[in-house]
Design an enzyme around this catalytic site. Sequence first.
Site, mmCIF file in Angstrom:
data_model
loop_
_atom_site.group_PDB
_atom_site.id
_atom_site.type_symbol
_atom_site.label_atom_id
_atom_site.label_comp_id
_atom_site.label_asym_id
_atom_site.label_seq_id
_atom_site.Cartn_x
_atom_site.Cartn_y
_atom_site.Cartn_z
ATOM 1 N N ALA A 1 42.027 45.205 -5.762
ATOM 2 C CA ALA A 1 40.716 44.865 -6.330
ATOM 3 C C ALA A 1 40.849 44.512 -7.801
ATOM 4 C CB ALA A 1 39.763 46.040 -6.148
ATOM 5 N N ASP B 1 6.368 -1.775 11.633
ATOM 6 C CA ASP B 1 5.802 -0.568 11.015
ATOM 7 C C ASP B 1 5.035 0.304 12.015
ATOM 8 O OD1 ASP B 1 3.568 -2.152 11.397
ATOM 9 O OD2 ASP B 1 2.826 -2.004 9.343
ATOM 10 N N ARG C 1 0.815 -1.220 0.000
ATOM 11 C CA ARG C 1 0.000 0.000 0.000
ATOM 12 C C ARG C 1 0.850 1.273 0.000
ATOM 13 N NH1 ARG C 1 -3.381 -2.291 5.033
ATOM 14 N NH2 ARG C 1 -1.471 -3.531 5.170
ATOM 15 N N ASN D 1 0.863 2.013 6.954
ATOM 16 C CA ASN D 1 0.551 1.159 5.814
ATOM 17 C C ASN D 1 0.574 1.933 4.504
ATOM 18 O OD1 ASN D 1 0.129 -1.194 7.380
ATOM 19 N ND2 ASN D 1 -1.895 -0.430 7.930
ATOM 20 N N THR E 1 1.333 -12.671 8.585
ATOM 21 C CA THR E 1 2.001 -12.410 9.865
ATOM 22 C C THR E 1 2.163 -13.684 10.712
ATOM 23 O OG1 THR E 1 -0.162 -11.682 10.672
ATOM 24 C CG2 THR E 1 1.382 -9.959 10.063
ATOM 25 N N GLU F 1 -9.975 -9.089 10.663
ATOM 26 C CA GLU F 1 -9.263 -8.145 9.790
ATOM 27 C C GLU F 1 -10.257 -7.324 8.971
ATOM 28 O OE1 GLU F 1 -5.795 -7.639 9.853
ATOM 29 O OE2 GLU F 1 -6.321 -8.768 11.645
HETATM 30 C C1 UD1 Z 1 -1.755 -6.190 11.179
HETATM 31 C C2 UD1 Z 1 -2.752 -7.063 11.929
HETATM 32 C C3 UD1 Z 1 -3.942 -6.178 12.337
HETATM 33 C C4 UD1 Z 1 -3.449 -5.029 13.205
HETATM 34 C C5 UD1 Z 1 -2.356 -4.256 12.504
HETATM 35 C C6 UD1 Z 1 -1.712 -3.273 13.484
HETATM 36 C C7 UD1 Z 1 -2.618 -9.323 10.999
HETATM 37 C C8 UD1 Z 1 -3.235 -10.325 10.117
HETATM 38 N N1 UD1 Z 1 -3.209 -8.140 11.074
HETATM 39 O O1 UD1 Z 1 -2.403 -5.729 10.011
HETATM 40 O O2 UD1 Z 1 -4.880 -6.962 13.060
HETATM 41 O O3 UD1 Z 1 -4.532 -4.177 13.517
HETATM 42 O O4 UD1 Z 1 -1.302 -5.119 12.032
HETATM 43 O O5 UD1 Z 1 -0.802 -2.416 12.860
HETATM 44 O O6 UD1 Z 1 -1.635 -9.648 11.663
HETATM 45 N N2 UD1 Z 1 4.808 -9.005 7.744
HETATM 46 C C9 UD1 Z 1 5.726 -10.008 7.606
HETATM 47 N N3 UD1 Z 1 5.438 -11.079 6.808
HETATM 48 C C10 UD1 Z 1 4.237 -11.185 6.158
HETATM 49 C C11 UD1 Z 1 3.293 -10.159 6.316
HETATM 50 C C12 UD1 Z 1 3.603 -9.084 7.120
HETATM 51 O O7 UD1 Z 1 6.820 -9.960 8.172
HETATM 52 O O8 UD1 Z 1 4.061 -12.197 5.469
HETATM 53 C C13 UD1 Z 1 5.151 -7.864 8.585
HETATM 54 C C14 UD1 Z 1 5.129 -6.550 7.850
HETATM 55 O O9 UD1 Z 1 6.420 -6.240 7.343
HETATM 56 C C15 UD1 Z 1 4.697 -5.555 8.924
HETATM 57 C C16 UD1 Z 1 3.879 -6.402 9.889
HETATM 58 O O10 UD1 Z 1 4.197 -7.742 9.608
HETATM 59 O O11 UD1 Z 1 5.805 -4.989 9.606
HETATM 60 C C17 UD1 Z 1 2.376 -6.168 9.766
HETATM 61 O O12 UD1 Z 1 1.985 -6.453 8.443
HETATM 62 P P1 UD1 Z 1 0.895 -5.565 7.692
HETATM 63 O O13 UD1 Z 1 0.697 -6.110 6.351
HETATM 64 O O14 UD1 Z 1 1.228 -4.134 7.815
HETATM 65 O O15 UD1 Z 1 -0.382 -5.886 8.590
HETATM 66 P P2 UD1 Z 1 -1.679 -4.980 8.786
HETATM 67 O O16 UD1 Z 1 -2.568 -5.109 7.621
HETATM 68 O O17 UD1 Z 1 -1.290 -3.639 9.219
HETATM 69 CA CA CA Z 2 0.593 -2.526 9.378
#
Ligand code: UD1
Ligand code: CA
Length: 463
Positions: free
Chosen positions: A425, A104, A16, A229, A80, A156
């Site tokens: 100068a 993040d 995003r 995000n 995650t 989510e």
């Molecule tokens: C996630 C949470 C959401 C919460 C939010 C808070 C999940 C499914 N959702 O959503 O409930 O409200 O954070 O900020 O957990 N990452 C990995 N590997 C992956 C995917 C993500 O390491 O395969 C890392 C990303 O780099 C990031 C973090 O996990 O630092 C969160 O991922 P992101 O995609 O931002 O999750 P959100 O949609 O924000």
């Molecule tokens: Ca996030």
Amino acid sequence: MEQYSAVILAAGKGTRMKSNQCKVLHSVTGRPMLAYVLDAVRNLQPKKICLVVGHQAQDVVRRFDSPDLNFVIQEPQLGTGHAVKQCSSLFKGFSGHVLIMCGDTPLVTSEILSAFKGFHESRSSKLTVLTTRLKNPYGYGRVEADRNEIITRIVEESDADRSQKLIQEVNTGIYLVQSRLLFELLENLKSDNAQKEYYLTDLISEAQLANVRPLAFHTDQDSVVVGVNSRNDLAKVNSLMWNRIRTQLMADGATLLDPATFYPDCGVTIGSDTIICPNVMITGLSSIGEECYIEPGCVINDSTIGNRVRIFSGSKLDNVEVDSDASIGPMAHLRPETKIGCRVRIGNFVEIKKTEVGVGSKASHLTYLGDSKIGEHVNIGCGTITCNYDGKTKHTTIIEDRCFVGSDVQFVAPVRVGSGSVIGAGSTITRDVPENSLAVARSKQKIFPLRFGQGMATKNEDR
Ligand code: UD1
Ligand code: CA
């Protein structure tokens, strides 16, 4: 007391953000956002810190490599839950608790993490989620709770129905989980959801099935847990972080005439009684002394400024040292490796690069000094330039103490002027000048009488 370790998730691309750079490396007030999360976690002194990397893993490792970090590769990135699971081998035999964080959320503080840990311990909890209430919860996982502090489910955004979307209590992405339970439950996660990912948030329903009651620790400090995000979130987080830094700088004794338009990077220091006018940016590893005055429109990067220095409007300083009681600008451009001595006066439209200017010297107007060494109490006249570049190499100009350089002088480097000398100068100096000498290098003025009518047009002829 139980042992703690930490897992930080930083493998995602950050789709995003619409960026070529992975999300956690994006800068917030001058540092990659992941750096703040690491600071907060390190403050808790966990036994082990695992950093899950994947997208642009090499760049993240290069930037953060340190003996106290265990890097774990997640490839491909399947969510995650899948990310945390990649750490399982590192936690074999570990019976303590795991703090899980996202890379993040740069506004997170060690204070909130300590309070969270305190709560988790006091309830002898096996799984606790840090939650907050947001007026606009869009994008966050919504927390469903049936009784006080007990969570039944986290939904989510993309899986939520209309009524779930109205829930304002959100998951901050910060969890404490008993290690063995964590890796057992992770085995059961499925990816049957809107994003086809293994959600860490499904730990909640898995815990319920295992008769573990997941607790919520609610914080009112909603800004501390903002996740980045999108570029819009990035702007929001930068602005909150700037506020934090400004508040600290004012607490330390700086006057900010209009705090909202002063942009300091994290780590910038300002001495007491220094006044910062509106629209000033101070970045990188910069420190400003006491009782300085910085006028509007100045940009100062990686620079060290002494006490009682005045920097007038529109000046740019990059990687320079300015000693006490000097004054710079307006509209001066001080470029890298420049050292300005005590009580030096650098005036308007002066550019200086890789040059030392000694105590009490002046270059008050329209000058370029590059690759040079100017002694003490030297006067550099208006329009003086060092011709430091011959198209291939840079050469040095040395002007020793107490020299007086008239206006519009060119020094064709390499060249040296001995102490106490005067340069007439309009001179083009191509050879060394010994000390205590007068050098004049300009063509002689010639006078030719004009016949009547040859000079300027008269007023009548003008028409
Ligand atoms: C996630 C949470 C959401 C919460 C939010 C808070 C999940 C499914 N959702 O959503 O409930 O409200 O954070 O900020 O957990 N990452 C990995 N590997 C992956 C995917 C993500 O390491 O395969 C890392 C990303 O780099 C990031 C973090 O996990 O630092 C969160 O991922 P992101 O995609 O931002 O999750 P959100 O949609 O924000
Ligand atoms: Ca996030």
